[in-house]
Write a protein that holds these residues in place. Structure first.
Motif, PDB file in Angstrom:
ATOM      1  N   HIS A  89       1.025   2.499   9.549  1.00  0.00           N
ATOM      2  CA  HIS A  89       1.443   2.539   8.140  1.00  0.00           C
ATOM      3  C   HIS A  89       2.842   3.136   7.982  1.00  0.00           C
TER       4      HIS A  89
ATOM      5  N   CYS B 153       0.834  -4.025   1.907  1.00  0.00           N
ATOM      6  CA  CYS B 153      -0.176  -3.518   2.852  1.00  0.00           C
ATOM      7  C   CYS B 153      -1.383  -2.975   2.087  1.00  0.00           C
TER       8      CYS B 153
ATOM      9  N   CYS C  95      -2.617  -0.228   2.242  1.00  0.00           N
ATOM     10  CA  CYS C  95      -2.431   1.178   1.861  1.00  0.00           C
ATOM     11  C   CYS C  95      -1.620   1.305   0.576  1.00  0.00           C
TER      12      CYS C  95
ATOM     13  N   CYS D 100       4.568  -2.171   6.134  1.00  0.00           N
ATOM     14  CA  CYS D 100       3.946  -1.344   7.180  1.00  0.00           C
ATOM     15  C   CYS D 100       3.914  -2.105   8.508  1.00  0.00           C
TER      16      CYS D 100
HETATM   17 ZN    ZN Z   1       0.219   0.399   5.096  1.00  0.00          ZN
END
Ligand code: ZN
Length: 395
Positions: free
Chosen positions: A231, A241, A243, A248
């Motif tokens: 990440h 991504c 996240c 990432c």
């Molecule tokens: Zn990520």
């Protein structure tokens, strides 16, 4: 005095493993006689045993070891493809182990309950009558070491609603120390290389996880959140991504990206083994693709090397079977981009596949033994047993 030397001896055996009496005397700066007397008392109580290590053509003196009566420790290592389970003594001797293949659909809770059953079976089968005093658990998700709470998105789906630390503590009835599986594998890779004390391990899979070992210990952060290389953004305006970030690394070198790129080069339905075959046959597009992945990973590791100057970088996971052509691309990117002092002596190697050997279990037991609070707790508990056995009239 007698209580002091036995407790110092047991602390030393937990920390450094089995030892000869003379080595203990040297290490603890006490007389050989004091060590012999204390060891005799511990032998009487059944908390230590002496074992002779077999060696070809050499007569070796007995080493002092902690017996299963001193307490047993367990280790449960949960990975995507299997659960590795072992029990051992507090001086790090592995007594029994078993590997359970993982059902990809199985939830974390189910896998831990099966693992706990196996731990109990291993203790019973070993027949030593020792009691489980602590367990090291490693899980393949982001979890807070202190509370056991699982954090993170899609990768943690099989753990949603489960607190792995609390669940295993309740099931086994002993304290559980939590670690991340990739961090533990990094320690196992370091144990495979006794000449190396610091190492960076990178595992390429659906994501890109990293484990750092410094001075023979995992550097994982206070809650075990350190090492999520996947990440790290390599393009702030790049691909979205899971996240909620952008660009990432895992979106460019994770399994989904790799499969899409392989299919673009070799056709629909092709997979990682097809890439390796094509590279071996000298297929230009495949050689270039493998080089691109090596370069991306090397570039992502520039900051890690500049900050830590590791002696060894170990790559494991889906691209490591490609061997030297891939490792070379990683090396070249690091040499081109990182500072000379940080990478001139860096060894870039494939993982040894330590998870398939006993080393990963050794690493699990070692994590517990390295923890000063675990050592203090088990020593105090076992020395209470020692005093009760030695001086029953006092208790
Ligand atoms: Zn990520």
């Amino acid at each position: 005095m007698l209580a002091t030397t036995p407790s110092r001896i047991t602390a030393s055996l937990i920390q450094d493993g089995p030892a000869h009496r003379a080595d203990l005397a040297r290490k603890l700066s006490v007389s050989r006689t004091a060590v012999t007397n204390a060891v005799d008392l511990l032998l009487d109580s059944g908390l230590v045993v002496t074992l002779r290590r077999s060696a070809e053509g050499a007569v070796l003196k007995d080493r002092v070891c902690l017996s299963p009566q001193f307490g047993l420790i367990g280790t449960v290592i949960v990975d995507f493809t299997e659960t590795i389970i072992g029990i051992g003594t507090l001086d790090g001797r592995l007594l029994a182990s078993r590997v359970l293949p993982a059902d990809p659909q199985a939830r974390g809770e189910e896998r831990l309950r099966r693992a706990a059953t196996v731990v109990r079976e291993l203790i019973e089968e070993s027949g030593d009558g020792g009691e489980l005093v602590h367990t090291q658990l490693a899980v393949n998700t982001q979890a807070d070491r202190r509370t056991g709470e699982v954090l993170g998105g899609i990768a943690s789906a099989s753990w949603s609603g489960t607190n792995p630390k609390v669940l295993l503590e309740e099931d086994l009835g002993c304290p559980v120390r939590l670690e991340n599986t990739v961090r533990l594998l990094a320690l196992a890779e370091q144990l495979e290389r006794p000449e190396v004390s610091d190492l960076v391990y990178v595992q390429l899979s659906y994501g890109v996880a990293m484990g750092l070992v410094v001075d023979g210990r995992i550097l994982g952060g206070s809650r075990r959140g350190a090492g999520e290389l996947g990440h790290t953004s390599i393009d702030l305006e790049g691909r979205p991504c899971s996240c909620a970030g952008r660009g990432c690394l895992m979106q460019y070198v994770g399994r989904s990206a790799l499969i899409a790129d392989i299919e673009a080069v070799l056709g629909a339905g092709t997979d990682v083994p097809d890439l390796f075959s094509a590279v071996q046959e000298g297929h230009a597009g495949s050689v270039e693709l493998l080089g691109t992945y090596g370069r991306r990973i090397g570039e992502a590791l520039v900051a890690v090397c500049n900050l830590l100057e590791p002696t060894t970088l170990v790559i494991g996971g889906m691209l490591s079977p490609a061997g030297e052509p891939f490792l070379d691309a990683v090396r070249r990117a690091l040499t081109d981009r990182a500072l000379p002092l940080a990478v001139d002596d860096l060894r870039v190697e494939n993982a040894t596949g330590s998870r398939r050997s006993a080393t990963v279990l050794d690493a699990g037991l070692l994590c517990l033994r390295q923890d000063a609070s675990v050592r203090a707790t088990v020593i105090s508990r076992s020395l209470d047993t020692f005093r009760t056995r030695r001086f029953p009239q006092v208790s």
